[in-house]
Design an enzyme around this catalytic site. Sequence first.
Site, PDB file in Angstrom:
ATOM      1  N   VAL A  54       0.687  -2.966   8.625  1.00  0.00           N
ATOM      2  CA  VAL A  54       0.555  -1.903   7.626  1.00  0.00           C
ATOM      3  C   VAL A  54       0.988  -0.359   8.289  1.00  0.00           C
ATOM      4  O   VAL A  54       1.433   0.457   7.456  1.00  0.00           O
ATOM      5  CB  VAL A  54      -0.809  -1.956   6.928  1.00  0.00           C
ATOM      6  CG1 VAL A  54      -1.970  -1.545   7.790  1.00  0.00           C
ATOM      7  CG2 VAL A  54      -0.745  -1.273   5.505  1.00  0.00           C
ATOM      8  N   ASP A  55       0.625  -0.463   9.529  1.00  0.00           N
ATOM      9  CA  ASP A  55       0.844   0.782  10.253  1.00  0.00           C
ATOM     10  C   ASP A  55       2.317   0.970  10.094  1.00  0.00           C
ATOM     11  O   ASP A  55       2.811   2.292   9.954  1.00  0.00           O
ATOM     12  CB  ASP A  55       0.311   0.650  11.608  1.00  0.00           C
ATOM     13  CG  ASP A  55       0.120   1.922  12.402  1.00  0.00           C
ATOM     14  OD1 ASP A  55       0.514   3.226  12.081  1.00  0.00           O
ATOM     15  OD2 ASP A  55       0.016   1.947  13.732  1.00  0.00           O
ATOM     16  N   ILE A  61       0.773  -1.197   0.015  1.00  0.00           N
ATOM     17  CA  ILE A  61       0.054  -0.098  -0.147  1.00  0.00           C
ATOM     18  C   ILE A  61       0.798   1.201   0.143  1.00  0.00           C
ATOM     19  O   ILE A  61       0.478   2.269  -0.250  1.00  0.00           O
ATOM     20  CB  ILE A  61      -1.057   0.067   1.339  1.00  0.00           C
ATOM     21  CG1 ILE A  61      -2.167   0.911   0.927  1.00  0.00           C
ATOM     22  CG2 ILE A  61      -0.447   0.308   2.495  1.00  0.00           C
ATOM     23  CD1 ILE A  61      -3.331   0.770   1.766  1.00  0.00           C
ATOM     24  N   SER A  69      -8.092  -4.828  10.050  1.00  0.00           N
ATOM     25  CA  SER A  69      -8.091  -5.659  11.223  1.00  0.00           C
ATOM     26  C   SER A  69      -7.943  -7.298  10.778  1.00  0.00           C
ATOM     27  O   SER A  69      -7.889  -8.169  11.421  1.00  0.00           O
ATOM     28  CB  SER A  69      -9.771  -5.783  11.859  1.00  0.00           C
ATOM     29  OG  SER A  69      -9.933  -4.742  12.571  1.00  0.00           O
TER      30      SER A  69
HETATM   31  N1  AR6 Z   1       0.462  -3.109   2.201  1.00  0.00           N
HETATM   32  C1  AR6 Z   1      -0.712  -3.599   1.967  1.00  0.00           C
HETATM   33  N2  AR6 Z   1      -1.243  -4.510   2.903  1.00  0.00           N
HETATM   34  C2  AR6 Z   1      -0.558  -4.731   3.942  1.00  0.00           C
HETATM   35  C3  AR6 Z   1       0.969  -4.377   4.080  1.00  0.00           C
HETATM   36  C4  AR6 Z   1       1.397  -3.318   3.295  1.00  0.00           C
HETATM   37  N3  AR6 Z   1       2.416  -2.809   3.350  1.00  0.00           N
HETATM   38  N4  AR6 Z   1       1.383  -4.841   5.316  1.00  0.00           N
HETATM   39  C5  AR6 Z   1       0.397  -5.712   6.232  1.00  0.00           C
HETATM   40  N5  AR6 Z   1      -0.717  -5.681   5.248  1.00  0.00           N
HETATM   41  P1  AR6 Z   1      -2.347  -5.471   9.966  1.00  0.00           P
HETATM   42  P2  AR6 Z   1      -4.659  -4.794  11.584  1.00  0.00           P
HETATM   43  C6  AR6 Z   1      -1.833  -6.333   5.315  1.00  0.00           C
HETATM   44  O1  AR6 Z   1      -1.932  -6.408  10.787  1.00  0.00           O
HETATM   45  O2  AR6 Z   1      -4.955  -6.512  11.574  1.00  0.00           O
HETATM   46  C7  AR6 Z   1      -0.497  -2.752  13.915  1.00  0.00           C
HETATM   47  O3  AR6 Z   1       0.429  -2.886  14.815  1.00  0.00           O
HETATM   48  C8  AR6 Z   1      -1.960  -7.501   6.230  1.00  0.00           C
HETATM   49  O4  AR6 Z   1      -1.467  -8.712   5.610  1.00  0.00           O
HETATM   50  O5  AR6 Z   1      -1.595  -4.237   9.503  1.00  0.00           O
HETATM   51  O6  AR6 Z   1      -5.946  -3.867  11.549  1.00  0.00           O
HETATM   52  C9  AR6 Z   1      -1.529  -1.626  14.300  1.00  0.00           C
HETATM   53  O7  AR6 Z   1      -0.604  -0.496  15.004  1.00  0.00           O
HETATM   54  C10 AR6 Z   1      -3.656  -7.482   6.496  1.00  0.00           C
HETATM   55  O8  AR6 Z   1      -4.334  -8.302   5.515  1.00  0.00           O
HETATM   56  O9  AR6 Z   1      -3.536  -4.400  10.771  1.00  0.00           O
HETATM   57  C11 AR6 Z   1      -2.259  -1.949  15.295  1.00  0.00           C
HETATM   58  O10 AR6 Z   1      -1.922  -2.260  16.455  1.00  0.00           O
HETATM   59  C12 AR6 Z   1      -3.847  -6.149   6.753  1.00  0.00           C
HETATM   60  O11 AR6 Z   1      -2.792  -5.423   5.861  1.00  0.00           O
HETATM   61  C13 AR6 Z   1      -2.473  -3.402  14.528  1.00  0.00           C
HETATM   62  O12 AR6 Z   1      -1.288  -3.713  13.914  1.00  0.00           O
HETATM   63  C14 AR6 Z   1      -4.156  -5.714   7.872  1.00  0.00           C
HETATM   64  O13 AR6 Z   1      -2.956  -6.143   8.550  1.00  0.00           O
HETATM   65  C15 AR6 Z   1      -3.778  -3.479  13.601  1.00  0.00           C
HETATM   66  O14 AR6 Z   1      -4.095  -4.673  13.198  1.00  0.00           O
END
Ligand code: AR6
Length: 164
Positions: free
Chosen positions: A32-33, A10, A117
């Site tokens: 992703v954060d 992203i 999530s």
């Molecule tokens: N680009 C696109 N999608 C991504 C990327 C990327 N660079 N990185 C991960 N994903 P998550 P949540 C996908 O864990 O579940 C953090 O610590 C990943 O495979 O990023 O909402 C925050 O600070 C998944 O499908 O977010 C919060 O504490 C999706 O993005 C917590 O994680 C969301 O995964 C939020 O958890």
Amino acid sequence: MRVTVVQGDITEQPVDAVVNAANSAMRGGGGVDGAIHRAGGPAVLEDCIARFPHGLATGEAGWTTAGNLPARWVIHVVGPNHRAGQRDRSLLTSCYANALRVADELGARSVAFPLVSAGIYGWPLEDAVAAAVDTLRETLTEVEEARIVAFSPATYELISARIG
Ligand code: AR6
């Protein structure tokens, strides 16, 4: 509005706004954060501190600068933490509806979304896909393209199938 899907990172999407799956502290994190804060640089965290001194509630959305990202804005949402027992689906769907409302306030016409999530917060993948696609489709907005960014080929296939 067109709902589209791409597979990729992203942080590389040249869109008006990218959506971040943040947490309520709004000070960065993993997933992703972490990727958005790393690629956007320190301006993103500085703006989070300035605009969200008390963080952001689950289900809500707010925006910051995108720093060095190829986007103008980051729209931060806080999804429910399924792993921690937050199972109210309306908290997940409101992330998408509120992100589009903020995009409209900003005048953003193209917005990239992660699957909120569906990673660290452990929301079941198929329902996370359904919540994303269906809510984006049902929300009235001036946004022209909502691009869901799948991080893996398997996720890409699920999202494509839901879009139809
Ligand atoms: N680009 C696109 N999608 C991504 C990327 C990327 N660079 N990185 C991960 N994903 P998550 P949540 C996908 O864990 O579940 C953090 O610590 C990943 O495979 O990023 O909402 C925050 O600070 C998944 O499908 O977010 C919060 O504490 C999706 O993005 C917590 O994680 C969301 O995964 C939020 O958890």
